[in-house]
Write a protein that holds these residues in place. Structure first.
Motif, PDB file in Angstrom:
ATOM      1  N   ALA A 137       0.851  -1.184   0.000  1.00 40.71           N
ATOM      2  CA  ALA A 137       0.000   0.000   0.000  1.00 40.71           C
ATOM      3  C   ALA A 137       0.885   1.230   0.000  1.00 40.71           C
ATOM      4  N   GLU A 138       0.391   2.275  -0.619  1.00 45.53           N
ATOM      5  CA  GLU A 138       1.052   3.569  -0.575  1.00 45.53           C
ATOM      6  C   GLU A 138       0.084   4.538   0.085  1.00 45.53           C
ATOM      7  N   VAL A 139       0.597   5.264   1.087  1.00 47.32           N
ATOM      8  CA  VAL A 139      -0.241   6.154   1.882  1.00 47.32           C
ATOM      9  C   VAL A 139       0.488   7.482   2.032  1.00 47.32           C
ATOM     10  N   LEU A 140      -0.253   8.569   1.895  1.00 48.51           N
ATOM     11  CA  LEU A 140       0.344   9.876   2.141  1.00 48.51           C
ATOM     12  C   LEU A 140       0.680   9.987   3.628  1.00 48.51           C
ATOM     13  N   PRO A 141       1.839  10.553   3.977  1.00 48.62           N
ATOM     14  CA  PRO A 141       2.238  10.652   5.387  1.00 48.62           C
ATOM     15  C   PRO A 141       1.218  11.384   6.257  1.00 48.62           C
ATOM     16  N   GLU A 142       0.461  12.308   5.693  1.00 44.10           N
ATOM     17  CA  GLU A 142      -0.542  13.057   6.448  1.00 44.10           C
ATOM     18  C   GLU A 142      -1.746  12.206   6.839  1.00 44.10           C
TER      19      GLU A 142
END
Length: 173
Positions: A137-142
């Motif tokens: 999965a890729e997730v924005l740090p925010e």
């Protein structure tokens, strides 16, 4: 994976309400578009990594035409004012043999209730039964709430090229 195309399960959320998790069907097109319309610009940006308010016919076709082999999609429904409505969706797409990438979106009014966690648990189970070795999965740090969901279910950070995105992985075997 014909049985995944008819996948259906119910779960009780933290607040005691019941959700229904099932395979996405072609007939869900309008209901999915309504759910997207009820989702904030921020939540859609967290899902697609770019501002998104509409979808082309080609994008809609991609999201709706699921083969339940290399592309598995589930929706979450619950009763709202006596009608069953879609309030979330999750999918994985096989990116290379044995590996698939996950993505989720939950309508803002229903975030924080455990819907994302439930979708993720079901997709992990389906992926294991399909013989996949890893989910990514890729997730924005925010997006701290989504990062916590992935962490609670065993995903760990993995190195990758883009430092503006958190790359996560769960080994299934």
């Amino acid at each position: 994976m014909g049985d995944v195309a008819t996948y259906s399960a119910s779960e009780r959320l933290r607040d005691g309400s019941t959700i229904h998790i099932r395979a996405l069907w072609p007939a869900d097109r309008d209901d999915m578009l309504r759910a997207i319309g009820r989702t904030s610009a921020q939540s859609l940006r967290r899902r697609f990594f770019v501002p998104k308010r509409g979808f082309s016919d080609r994008e809609i076709a991609f999201f709706m035409n699921i083969d339940f082999d290399s592309h598995v999609a589930l929706v979450t429904e619950l009763d709202e004012n006596g009608q069953r409505v879609i309030v979330g969706g999750g999918r994985y797409i096989v990116s290379e043999p044995g590996r698939a990438e996950l993505a989720f979106v939950v309508v803002d009014a229903y975030q924080g209730k455990g819907i994302g966690s439930a979708l993720l648990r079901h997709l992990i189970s389906i992926a294991r039964k399909a013989g996949l070795q890893a989910l990514t999965a890729e997730v924005l740090p925010e997006n701290a709430p989504m990062l916590r969901v992935f962490e609670r279910l065993g995903f760990v950070p993995r190195p990758a090229g883009d430092p503006s995105v958190k790359h996560l992985e769960l080994k299934l075997s």
